[in-house]
Design a protein around this motif. Structure first.
Motif, mmCIF file in Angstrom:
data_model
loop_
_atom_site.group_PDB
_atom_site.id
_atom_site.type_symbol
_atom_site.label_atom_id
_atom_site.label_comp_id
_atom_site.label_asym_id
_atom_site.label_seq_id
_atom_site.Cartn_x
_atom_site.Cartn_y
_atom_site.Cartn_z
ATOM 1 N N ASP B 123 0.842 -1.206 0.000
ATOM 2 C CA ASP B 123 0.000 0.000 0.000
ATOM 3 C C ASP B 123 0.875 1.253 0.000
ATOM 4 O O ASP B 123 0.589 2.233 -0.690
ATOM 5 C CB ASP B 123 -0.882 0.057 1.266
ATOM 6 N N GLN B 124 1.929 1.189 0.800
ATOM 7 C CA GLN B 124 2.854 2.314 0.907
ATOM 8 C C GLN B 124 3.466 2.625 -0.462
ATOM 9 O O GLN B 124 3.489 3.787 -0.892
ATOM 10 C CB GLN B 124 3.948 1.964 1.933
ATOM 11 N N ALA B 125 3.940 1.608 -1.168
ATOM 12 C CA ALA B 125 4.559 1.812 -2.483
ATOM 13 C C ALA B 125 3.550 2.416 -3.466
ATOM 14 O O ALA B 125 3.880 3.331 -4.226
ATOM 15 C CB ALA B 125 5.107 0.488 -3.019
ATOM 16 N N GLU B 126 2.318 1.902 -3.440
ATOM 17 C CA GLU B 126 1.265 2.462 -4.294
ATOM 18 C C GLU B 126 1.040 3.932 -4.004
ATOM 19 O O GLU B 126 0.924 4.754 -4.911
ATOM 20 C CB GLU B 126 -0.070 1.778 -3.993
ATOM 21 N N THR B 127 0.950 4.263 -2.722
ATOM 22 C CA THR B 127 0.694 5.651 -2.313
ATOM 23 C C THR B 127 1.827 6.562 -2.769
ATOM 24 O O THR B 127 1.600 7.660 -3.275
ATOM 25 C CB THR B 127 0.547 5.723 -0.782
ATOM 26 N N ILE B 128 3.055 6.083 -2.590
ATOM 27 C CA ILE B 128 4.219 6.888 -2.984
ATOM 28 C C ILE B 128 4.184 7.176 -4.485
ATOM 29 O O ILE B 128 4.326 8.315 -4.924
ATOM 30 C CB ILE B 128 5.523 6.161 -2.588
ATOM 31 N N LEU B 129 3.969 6.128 -5.280
ATOM 32 C CA LEU B 129 3.922 6.305 -6.731
ATOM 33 C C LEU B 129 2.776 7.224 -7.128
ATOM 34 O O LEU B 129 2.920 8.102 -7.974
ATOM 35 C CB LEU B 129 3.713 4.958 -7.419
ATOM 36 N N PHE B 130 1.622 6.987 -6.496
ATOM 37 C CA PHE B 130 0.424 7.756 -6.816
ATOM 38 C C PHE B 130 0.662 9.243 -6.550
ATOM 39 O O PHE B 130 0.409 10.100 -7.400
ATOM 40 C CB PHE B 130 -0.735 7.229 -5.972
ATOM 41 N N ARG B 131 1.192 9.565 -5.373
ATOM 42 C CA ARG B 131 1.417 10.965 -5.019
ATOM 43 C C ARG B 131 2.487 11.597 -5.910
ATOM 44 O O ARG B 131 2.378 12.749 -6.312
ATOM 45 C CB ARG B 131 1.820 11.084 -3.545
ATOM 46 N N LEU B 132 3.537 10.803 -6.201
ATOM 47 C CA LEU B 132 4.618 11.313 -7.043
ATOM 48 C C LEU B 132 4.086 11.655 -8.427
ATOM 49 O O LEU B 132 4.417 12.691 -8.995
ATOM 50 C CB LEU B 132 5.708 10.239 -7.147
ATOM 51 N N CYS B 133 3.230 10.784 -8.965
ATOM 52 C CA CYS B 133 2.688 11.002 -10.306
ATOM 53 C C CYS B 133 1.592 12.057 -10.312
ATOM 54 O O CYS B 133 1.117 12.449 -11.365
ATOM 55 C CB CYS B 133 2.156 9.695 -10.887
ATOM 56 N N ARG B 134 1.153 12.497 -9.139
ATOM 57 C CA ARG B 134 0.176 13.586 -9.084
ATOM 58 C C ARG B 134 0.845 14.907 -8.765
ATOM 59 O O ARG B 134 0.180 15.910 -8.579
ATOM 60 C CB ARG B 134 -0.893 13.289 -8.032
ATOM 61 N N GLY B 135 2.192 14.902 -8.659
ATOM 62 C CA GLY B 135 2.887 16.178 -8.530
ATOM 63 C C GLY B 135 3.511 16.457 -7.180
ATOM 64 O O GLY B 135 3.962 17.575 -6.933
ATOM 65 N N ALA B 136 3.553 15.464 -6.266
ATOM 66 C CA ALA B 136 4.256 15.681 -5.004
ATOM 67 C C ALA B 136 5.708 16.028 -5.321
ATOM 68 O O ALA B 136 6.280 15.524 -6.282
ATOM 69 C CB ALA B 136 4.182 14.437 -4.127
ATOM 70 N N ALA B 137 6.292 16.880 -4.478
ATOM 71 C CA ALA B 137 7.655 17.333 -4.754
ATOM 72 C C ALA B 137 8.675 16.218 -4.547
ATOM 73 O O ALA B 137 9.788 16.291 -5.022
ATOM 74 C CB ALA B 137 8.002 18.526 -3.871
ATOM 75 N N GLY B 138 8.288 15.158 -3.845
ATOM 76 C CA GLY B 138 9.203 14.047 -3.629
ATOM 77 C C GLY B 138 8.382 12.823 -3.300
ATOM 78 O O GLY B 138 7.162 12.901 -3.241
ATOM 79 N N PRO B 139 9.037 11.674 -3.095
ATOM 80 C CA PRO B 139 8.271 10.492 -2.718
ATOM 81 C C PRO B 139 7.728 10.664 -1.309
ATOM 82 O O PRO B 139 8.495 10.805 -0.372
ATOM 83 C CB PRO B 139 9.299 9.360 -2.799
ATOM 84 N N LYS B 140 6.421 10.681 -1.194
ATOM 85 C CA LYS B 140 5.777 10.947 0.094
ATOM 86 C C LYS B 140 4.931 9.758 0.471
ATOM 87 O O LYS B 140 3.986 9.419 -0.225
ATOM 88 C CB LYS B 140 4.877 12.159 -0.059
ATOM 89 N N GLY B 141 5.249 9.136 1.596
ATOM 90 C CA GLY B 141 4.531 7.938 1.981
ATOM 91 C C GLY B 141 3.500 8.193 3.064
ATOM 92 O O GLY B 141 3.300 9.325 3.514
ATOM 93 N N ILE B 142 2.828 7.101 3.455
ATOM 94 C CA ILE B 142 1.944 7.126 4.612
ATOM 95 C C ILE B 142 2.854 7.082 5.836
ATOM 96 O O ILE B 142 3.830 6.334 5.854
ATOM 97 C CB ILE B 142 1.054 5.859 4.627
ATOM 98 N N ARG B 143 2.519 7.847 6.881
ATOM 99 C CA ARG B 143 3.353 7.795 8.082
ATOM 100 C C ARG B 143 2.875 6.681 9.013
ATOM 101 O O ARG B 143 1.664 6.473 9.149
ATOM 102 C CB ARG B 143 3.298 9.139 8.797
ATOM 103 N N PRO B 144 3.777 5.962 9.658
ATOM 104 C CA PRO B 144 3.365 4.884 10.573
ATOM 105 C C PRO B 144 2.613 5.423 11.787
ATOM 106 O O PRO B 144 1.784 4.714 12.351
ATOM 107 C CB PRO B 144 4.686 4.228 10.984
ATOM 108 N N VAL B 145 2.901 6.657 12.183
ATOM 109 C CA VAL B 145 2.227 7.274 13.334
ATOM 110 C C VAL B 145 1.822 8.690 12.937
ATOM 111 O O VAL B 145 2.649 9.448 12.429
ATOM 112 C CB VAL B 145 3.170 7.354 14.556
ATOM 113 N N ARG B 146 0.575 9.031 13.136
ATOM 114 C CA ARG B 146 0.131 10.385 12.828
ATOM 115 C C ARG B 146 -0.810 10.841 13.935
ATOM 116 O O ARG B 146 -1.740 10.126 14.307
ATOM 117 C CB ARG B 146 -0.602 10.403 11.487
ATOM 118 N N GLU B 147 -0.559 12.009 14.494
ATOM 119 C CA GLU B 147 -1.443 12.523 15.540
ATOM 120 C C GLU B 147 -2.611 13.241 14.900
ATOM 121 O O GLU B 147 -2.428 14.104 14.045
ATOM 122 C CB GLU B 147 -0.650 13.438 16.476
ATOM 123 N N GLY B 148 -3.828 12.840 15.279
ATOM 124 C CA GLY B 148 -5.035 13.413 14.683
ATOM 125 C C GLY B 148 -5.771 14.321 15.648
ATOM 126 O O GLY B 148 -5.206 14.786 16.643
#
Lengths: 325, 325
Positions: B123-148
């Motif tokens: 899932d992480q690899a998919e997200t990275i590719l997806f975001r990169l191909c949509r114009g993210a400035a770099g490979p951006k993944g899902i974070r293992p911990v995120r404070e909401g």
């Protein structure tokens, strides 16, 4: 069709430029465009000693094209399979390295100040994906301008154009080119990227991803450059070229790692890895061990709140100026 | 099978954790693993109001699995098609947003401090590719911990594991799961990435690229964090929260751009673009114009060698602390 803006200063200064000419569509377009706008240009065709009769056809085509335009054209033969054995690398990598060496020599003997290569936006996207999937820390592209040895500048004036734009232009002026039949074979990483992975990404996103990847790579390159410039502005190095640790120890974690990585690159420590940086993190604290080994028989030492690196002979490796890769 | 190291502090502190449970292989494995190591866990199954009888089967399966383990399980129904219309977004995006809102509410009502989701390395690899191909400035993944919001922490304890490792583990313990038949359809971007683009990259490189992409994203995230930390360490903001320009003007180009981009983010200017940063570059020089408009009706102003931003009402937008996205 305009050249990449970063290349313009080198194409407008009147200096002679050597154009690599394979006979394929991209290099044919490049040579014609350079010729049309009046850049003083020479051509060089490199015969790689592979692809048999097709390669001979490409050489003949290149020679005839240059003659028809009144452009001096050199032909250089290299033996890519022999070079691959000698340099212990893949045929593709050896062909590239041998070709670059041949172009460099040819440019110097012809008095050229720059070498122009015909990479375009689709090549750029392939390169970015390829490097990313091989472990680059970010999307890293081909640079439109790169300063090489002997004062030569390597230019990619078509890097912002798509393969389709180049093909359409050649068709519009009725110019022919040679097709490389091995480009279509699913034999090597590049071809699978070009023929399968990139089209799948285009389908998934519903548009061409090449320009988006190229922009990502440019922005990531700017981030990396800005980080190096920020580290330089933080004045972390003492007059003797050693890293001053009290400042570093006060930094948050990511900046500590970045500062140590930057210092090793400035000192030209070969093959800097994340593991090497982690080893350094272990010795910068006042009460930790005071030395560690890095790759390439380099030793890092801490004393009097300073860190420095030495080679196997105990010789200090001093930081160079500016950004090192 | 270990949890992602970044998640461990939240899984070992004895707090109750809500696990999202779709009934698919990943969430089944996550629930079982949390249960086995003694994490106090509740489950929540979200029924999206799509996929007809298959969704009802998944809900029943999830309920029965939780009961068999003695784990409290809530079932929440949302109407994803209606939400997509209401929020004007794709069905996929609306389903995700509605699901997250449902999980948040459920976690708060159950007294859970964390929500665990079953995203893995593929899932992480998919997200990275997806975001990169949509114009993210770099490979951006899902974070293992995120404070909401509301003090909730969102965890991805399986983010370092491959789909195959998870499947193999479930098979080894004889545990069943539900397959989502729409996962295989080449209908949406994610599925084309998963079924065509990533396998083509694996073939091109001759190995799984998912862990390499994940590492790239981690390193790129560290570079971005280090740059923000370096900019903070350079002390560019005056006591009134305005950007002090003489320092910025002495910087090289990439660092100037990065500093301006960082300041706009700190001030929570919405939708900061490269064009916005370029507009700022035009007003920071002493003799240029002294103001420019940014997106979101924000105005940037320069006076007395300082720069600041104001909203449409002329209210100062002051920089927050720490890193803003």
């Amino acid at each position: 069709m305009d050249f990449h803006p970063a290349c313009l200063p080198w194409l407008k200064n009147g200096d002679r430029v050597l154009a690599g000419l394979s006979g394929g569509r991209d290099s044919v377009a490049l040579l014609l465009l350079l010729h049309r706008v009046g850049v003083p240009v020479c051509a060089c065709h490199v015969h790689h000693g592979i692809r048999g009769g097709e390669a001979d056809r490409d050489a003949r085509f290149s020679r005839e094209l240059a003659v028809s335009l009144g452009i001096p054209c050199d032909e250089v033969r290299i033996d890519a399979p022999a070079l691959a054995g000698q340099w212990k690398m893949s045929l593709e990598a050896a062909a590239r390295r041998g070709r670059h060496a041949a172009l460099e020599e040819c440019a110097l003997s012809r008095g050229c100040k720059a070498v122009a290569l015909a990479h375009h936006q689709d090549d750029q996207a392939e390169t970015i994906l390829f490097r990313l999937c091989r472990g680059a820390a970010g999307p890293k592209g081909i640079r439109p301008v790169r300063e090489g040895r002997h004062g030569l500048v390597w230019l990619r004036p078509l890097l912002h154009l798509s393969r389709k734009e180049i093909t359409d232009w050649l068709r519009s002026i009725g110019q022919e080119w040679c097709d490389d039949s091995t480009n279509g074979a699913p034999c090597c990483a590049r071809n699978i990227l070009r023929r399968e992975a990139l089209p799948a990404l285009d389908r998934a996103l519903g548009r061409r991803v090449a320009p988006i990847l190229a922009r990502s790579a440019r922005l990531a390159g700017e981030t990396a450059a800005a980080l190096d410039e920020a580290l330089a502005a933080l004045e972390l190095i003492d007059p003797q070229g050693r890293l001053y640790l009290p400042k570093i120890l006060a930094f948050p974690h990511a900046l500590q790692k970045a500062a140590l990585h930057w210092y090793l690159r400035l000192c030209r420590v070969p093959g800097v890895t994340e593991e090497g940086v982690r080893a350094l993190l272990g010795i910068i604290a006042p009460r930790g061990p005071a030395r560690c080994m890095l790759c390439g028989a380099v030793t890092a030492r801490r004393r009097e709140r300073r860190l420095w690196v030495e080679d196997a002979a105990g010789q200090l490796l001093l930081p160079g100026r500016g950004r090192e890769k």
